[in-house]
Design a protein around this motif. Structure first.
Motif, short mmCIF file in Angstrom:
data_model
loop_
_atom_site.label_atom_id
_atom_site.label_comp_id
_atom_site.label_asym_id
_atom_site.label_seq_id
_atom_site.Cartn_x
_atom_site.Cartn_y
_atom_site.Cartn_z
N MET A 216 0.81 -1.20 0.00
CA MET A 216 0.00 0.00 0.00
C MET A 216 0.86 1.27 0.00
SD MET A 216 -3.17 -0.62 -0.24
CE MET A 216 -3.97 0.85 0.42
N LYS A 217 1.95 1.27 0.76
CA LYS A 217 2.80 2.45 0.81
C LYS A 217 3.45 2.73 -0.54
CE LYS A 217 3.81 2.34 5.75
NZ LYS A 217 4.86 2.26 6.78
N LYS A 218 3.82 1.65 -1.27
CA LYS A 218 4.39 1.86 -2.60
C LYS A 218 3.39 2.55 -3.51
CE LYS A 218 7.67 -2.00 -2.55
NZ LYS A 218 8.06 -3.27 -3.19
N ALA A 219 2.12 2.20 -3.36
CA ALA A 219 1.08 2.84 -4.16
C ALA A 219 0.98 4.32 -3.83
CB ALA A 219 -0.27 2.16 -3.92
N LEU A 220 1.15 4.66 -2.55
CA LEU A 220 1.10 6.06 -2.15
C LEU A 220 2.24 6.84 -2.78
CD1 LEU A 220 0.07 8.41 -0.36
CD2 LEU A 220 1.70 7.63 1.35
N TYR A 221 3.45 6.28 -2.72
CA TYR A 221 4.59 7.00 -3.28
C TYR A 221 4.42 7.20 -4.78
CZ TYR A 221 6.65 5.69 1.20
OH TYR A 221 6.89 5.51 2.53
N ALA A 222 3.86 6.22 -5.45
CA ALA A 222 3.60 6.38 -6.88
C ALA A 222 2.59 7.48 -7.12
CB ALA A 222 3.09 5.05 -7.46
N LEU A 223 1.61 7.61 -6.22
CA LEU A 223 0.58 8.64 -6.37
C LEU A 223 1.18 10.03 -6.18
CD1 LEU A 223 -2.38 9.61 -6.48
CD2 LEU A 223 -2.49 9.24 -4.02
N LEU A 224 2.02 10.18 -5.15
CA LEU A 224 2.58 11.49 -4.88
C LEU A 224 3.62 11.88 -5.92
CD1 LEU A 224 2.99 11.37 -1.01
CD2 LEU A 224 1.09 12.26 -2.33
N GLY A 225 4.45 10.92 -6.32
CA GLY A 225 5.45 11.16 -7.35
C GLY A 225 6.34 12.34 -7.00
N LEU B 58 -7.34 12.14 1.27
CA LEU B 58 -5.99 11.91 1.77
C LEU B 58 -5.57 10.46 1.51
CD1 LEU B 58 -6.06 13.81 5.18
CD2 LEU B 58 -4.79 14.46 3.12
N PRO B 59 -4.44 10.24 0.86
CA PRO B 59 -4.02 8.87 0.55
C PRO B 59 -3.84 8.03 1.82
CG PRO B 59 -2.68 10.48 -0.62
CD PRO B 59 -3.49 11.25 0.37
N LEU B 60 -4.44 6.86 1.83
CA LEU B 60 -4.26 5.87 2.89
C LEU B 60 -4.73 6.34 4.27
CD1 LEU B 60 -0.71 4.47 2.01
CD2 LEU B 60 -2.92 3.90 1.02
N TRP B 61 -5.55 7.35 4.35
CA TRP B 61 -6.00 7.82 5.66
C TRP B 61 -6.68 6.70 6.45
CZ3 TRP B 61 -5.00 12.03 8.47
CH2 TRP B 61 -5.78 12.29 9.60
N LYS B 62 -7.46 5.89 5.77
CA LYS B 62 -8.19 4.81 6.45
C LYS B 62 -7.25 3.73 6.98
CE LYS B 62 -12.62 5.25 4.03
NZ LYS B 62 -13.60 4.55 3.14
N SER C 158 -0.02 14.94 12.37
CA SER C 158 -0.21 13.58 12.87
C SER C 158 1.08 12.80 12.72
CB SER C 158 -1.34 12.87 12.11
OG SER C 158 -1.34 11.50 12.40
N THR C 159 1.66 12.38 13.83
CA THR C 159 2.88 11.59 13.76
C THR C 159 2.66 10.24 13.08
OG1 THR C 159 3.83 12.69 15.66
CG2 THR C 159 4.73 10.52 15.11
N PRO C 160 1.64 9.46 13.46
CA PRO C 160 1.45 8.16 12.79
C PRO C 160 1.23 8.29 11.28
CG PRO C 160 0.15 8.26 14.80
CD PRO C 160 0.67 9.64 14.56
N TYR C 161 0.34 9.20 10.89
CA TYR C 161 0.02 9.31 9.47
C TYR C 161 1.19 9.88 8.66
CZ TYR C 161 -2.31 10.46 5.11
OH TYR C 161 -2.63 10.55 3.78
N CYS C 162 1.74 11.02 9.10
CA CYS C 162 2.79 11.68 8.31
C CYS C 162 4.09 10.87 8.29
CB CYS C 162 3.04 13.08 8.84
SG CYS C 162 1.60 14.17 8.72
N SER C 163 4.42 10.20 9.38
CA SER C 163 5.61 9.36 9.37
C SER C 163 5.38 8.08 8.57
CB SER C 163 6.04 9.01 10.79
OG SER C 163 5.04 8.27 11.45
N GLY C 164 4.15 7.61 8.53
CA GLY C 164 3.83 6.39 7.80
C GLY C 164 3.71 6.57 6.31
N THR C 165 3.51 7.81 5.86
CA THR C 165 3.30 8.05 4.43
C THR C 165 4.25 9.08 3.83
OG1 THR C 165 1.67 9.79 4.86
CG2 THR C 165 0.84 7.54 4.65
N GLY C 166 5.16 9.60 4.63
CA GLY C 166 5.95 10.73 4.16
C GLY C 166 7.35 10.43 3.72
N ALA C 167 7.67 9.18 3.44
CA ALA C 167 9.01 8.82 2.94
C ALA C 167 10.10 9.35 3.86
CB ALA C 167 9.20 9.32 1.52
#
Length: 336
Positions: free
Chosen positions: A1-10, A119-123, A142-151
């Motif tokens: 799922m995280k790889k999908a997020l990084y592809a989305l943000l590019g 927001l990508p992957l918020w759920k 948000s520490t959990p969300y931003c650290s989990g999706t922010g590369a």
């Protein structure tokens, strides 16, 4: 799922992977994304809407009221604050067409809810992602969300579809709070009346948020920020840095240039180091952003010392001296 997020943000995820330079324009990376950048709001409605998403379980040094105060002062720093710096440099007449754009009243609208559905992957991190009206800019603390999706970035700006957002971990100091007895602030050589300013932080930001902004108040706001940033950036300086991206500027801290609109040397302002103030590169950058959005061609001397002219949004290198030309010619011959 995280790889999908990084592809989305590019390339929209602004971090060490993005190649940038002083006042490079993000539009060069996303040519069709002009409508996403706040500089265009200055030229049409002069209204900027935003929202703050802050999970209740994270309360260290920050609440929604403080966050909104810092966000609104940061937005004013990129507009009225830039105008103050142009005037302080004695160049108000030279930029008399720019100052009304920066200095005219700015209407900031804080929406009560963020549209978390986009927001990508918020759920993946929180139970639900309810929808809400779209805004020009979302702020997620948000520490959990931003650290989990922010590369691995502690804060970042991302373009997600048509709704950009700024994500920040809950890890910085807030200059918009009253210090407690447990706080330790080392003496700051550059700050007079340090103890008094520490206590005035909330009041100073409230004045600036209300639009009562002049050069003296601006200096006090940044002095308070400096006091609270003794070991890192603050929430305020991080907001200023990331909002610089939202207006359309790229990072300054990498050497390799990209795009057509850029200067030739590394910058020294807040888009290079998030604990510094807005500097000369940022002034050059906002002028070139406004000119580009207007379709205006302008030639002006950079606000940075020892820099050349900026023509049509690009820095023009000074002509090489005869000796330098001869040396370069000889070196070129030897290499061949």
């Amino acid at each position: 799922m995280k790889k999908a997020l990084y592809a989305l943000l590019g390339l929209a995820l602004l971090g060490p992977a993005l190649r940038a330079a002083p006042y490079s324009h993000l539009e060069d990376l996303r040519p069709n994304g002009k409508r996403l950048f706040l500089v265009n709001r200055l030229l049409d409605s002069r209204t900027i809407s935003y929202c703050v998403e802050m999970p209740e379980e994270e309360t260290d040094f920050l609440d929604r009221t403080q966050a909104r105060a810092m966000i609104e002062v940061a937005l004013r720093e990129w507009t009225h604050g830039i105008a103050l710096r142009i005037a302080a440099a004695g160049r108000a007449d030279e930029f008399k067409d720019i100052l009304p754009v920066l200095d005219a009243p700015l209407r900031l609208v804080a929406q009560p809810q963020c549209n978390k559905a986009v927001l990508p992957l918020w759920k993946d991190f929180y139970a639900s992602a309810p929808s809400a009206p779209a805004v020009d800019l979302m702020f997620v603390f948000s520490t959990p969300y931003c650290s989990g999706t922010g590369a691995h970035a502690t804060s970042y700006y991302a373009i997600n579809g048509q709704e950009p957002f700024i994500c920040s971990l809950r890890r910085y100091e807030s200059p918009v709070r009253t210090p407690s007895e447990q706080d330790y602030f080392p003496p700051m050589a550059k700050v007079e009346n340090q103890a008094e300013l520490q206590r005035q932080g909330a009041a100073l930001f409230a004045q600036a948020k209300a639009g009562k902004y002049d050069g003296a108040l601006q200096k006090k706001v940044w002095a308070v920020n400096y006091i609270f940033s003794y070991d890192d950036a603050t929430y305020f300086s991080i907001a200023v840095h990331e909002i610089g991206h939202a207006f359309g500027l790229a990072d300054e801290y990498l050497e390799e240039r990209t795009g057509e609109y850029k200067s030739l040397q590394p910058g020294e302002g807040i888009m290079r180091r998030a604990y510094q103030e807005i500097g000369c590169d940022e002034i050059d950058g906002m002028i070139t952003l406004i000119d580009r959005a207007r379709g205006t061609q302008r030639k002006f001397k950079s606000f940075c010392p020892n820099r050349g002219l900026i023509c049509g949004g690009k820095e023009v290198p000074p002509p090489a001296a005869p000796l330098q030309n001869a040396l370069q010619k000889e070196l070129s011959h030897l290499i061949k």
